[in-house]
Design a protein around this motif. Structure first.
Motif, short mmCIF file in Angstrom:
data_model
loop_
_atom_site.label_atom_id
_atom_site.label_comp_id
_atom_site.label_asym_id
_atom_site.label_seq_id
_atom_site.Cartn_x
_atom_site.Cartn_y
_atom_site.Cartn_z
N ALA A 158 0.83 -1.21 0.00
CA ALA A 158 0.00 0.00 0.00
C ALA A 158 0.87 1.26 0.00
O ALA A 158 0.65 2.18 -0.79
N GLY A 159 1.88 1.30 0.85
CA GLY A 159 2.77 2.46 0.90
C GLY A 159 3.56 2.61 -0.38
O GLY A 159 3.77 3.72 -0.88
N SER A 160 3.97 1.50 -0.93
CA SER A 160 4.70 1.53 -2.20
C SER A 160 3.81 2.07 -3.30
O SER A 160 4.23 2.88 -4.13
N GLY A 161 2.56 1.65 -3.31
CA GLY A 161 1.61 2.13 -4.32
C GLY A 161 1.39 3.63 -4.20
O GLY A 161 1.37 4.35 -5.21
N LEU A 162 1.21 4.13 -2.98
CA LEU A 162 1.05 5.58 -2.79
C LEU A 162 2.29 6.33 -3.25
O LEU A 162 2.20 7.39 -3.87
N THR A 163 3.44 5.77 -2.96
CA THR A 163 4.70 6.40 -3.38
C THR A 163 4.77 6.46 -4.89
O THR A 163 5.11 7.50 -5.48
N ARG A 164 4.47 5.37 -5.57
CA ARG A 164 4.52 5.34 -7.04
C ARG A 164 3.54 6.31 -7.66
O ARG A 164 3.85 7.01 -8.61
N ARG A 165 2.30 6.32 -7.14
CA ARG A 165 1.31 7.23 -7.71
C ARG A 165 1.72 8.68 -7.50
O ARG A 165 1.55 9.51 -8.40
N SER A 166 2.30 9.00 -6.36
CA SER A 166 2.78 10.35 -6.11
C SER A 166 3.92 10.71 -7.06
O SER A 166 3.97 11.81 -7.62
#
Length: 182
Positions: A158-166
Motif C-alpha cells: 500500500a505504501g509503495s503504491g502511494l509512493t509510485r502514484r505520487s
C-alpha cells in the motif's frame, strides 16, 4: 506478445516475463513527445512529490528536495539496466536470510540465476501509447523464498503504491508544466 496498452513489449517484459509479485501504476500523459516525458522522468525531484518524499523518508533514505527520484534514488536499490528510449529500467536481486548472493552482476543474476533462495526484481518507468507507468515485478527462485517474502510484500504494498502514484503524478505535472512553456 504485446505489452501493456497494446504497445510493444517493454524491456521489463523481456527481462521478467513471469513473476510472483507485481505492482503497476499508470497516469495518462497524452500528446507529448516521448523524449520530453522521459526527460521529466529523469529530472523530477523529491521536492515535487511531497507524499512520496514523506513515505520514503520513513525508511531513512536520502530524499533531499533537490534529489532526483528516478535516476538518483531508484537506482540505489539496484542496477540500471539497458533499456529503450521510452523506458528507465533497473534490476535488483536479494538473497534473504543467510543465502549468499550468487556471483555476477545484478542483470546476470536476474536473467540467469536459478539457485534457490533468490528474489529477482525488475522495476521500470515507461512512457508508451500516451501512458506513463511504473511497474515492479518480483520473482522468487523457489517456493520457500516466495512464501517468506509474501508477508513483507503485502505489508509494504500500500505504501509503495502511494509512493509510485505520487511519483508519477509529479512527473506528469512537470511534463505538463514544461509543455505549456514551449
Amino acid at each position: 506478445m504485446p505489452g501493456e496498452n497494446g504497445s510493444e513489449p517493454s524491456e521489463l517484459d523481456r527481462l521478467l516475463p513471469e513473476w510472483h509479485f507485481r505492482e503497476l501504476h499508470r497516469v495518462p500523459v497524452r500528446g507529448v513527445a516521448t523524449d520530453r516525458v522521459m526527460a521529466a522522468v529523469h529530472a523530477t525531484t523529491w521536492g515535487e512529490a511531497p507524499l512520496a518524499r514523506a513515505l520514503v523518508a520513513l525508511t531513512r533514505a536520502d530524499v533531499s528536495a533537490g534529489r532526483r527520484i528516478v535516476p538518483d534514488f531508484l537506482s540505489t536499490m539496484g542496477e540500471v539496466a539497458p533499456s529503450a528510449e521510452d523506458e528507465f529500467l533497473f534490476v535488483g536481486a536479494q538473497a534473504p536470510g543467510d543465502t549468499p548472493r550468487p556471483p555476477g552482476t545484478l542483470l546476470e543474476i536476474v536473467t540467469g540465476c536459478r539457485e534457490p533462495g533468490i528474489l529477482k526484481v525488475g522495476m521500470n518507468v515507461r512512457y508508451a501509447q500516451g501512458v506513463l507507468s511504473s511497474e515492479t515485478r518480483i520473482l522468487a527462485t523457489d517456493e520457500r523464498t516466495r512464501r517468506v517474502f509474501a508477508p513483507y510484500w503485502y505489508l509494504i504494498r500500500a505504501g509503495s503504491g502511494l509512493t509510485r502514484r505520487s511519483m508519477l503524478a509529479a512527473i506528469r505535472r512537470r511534463v505538463l508544466r514544461e509543455s505549456r512553456r514551449s
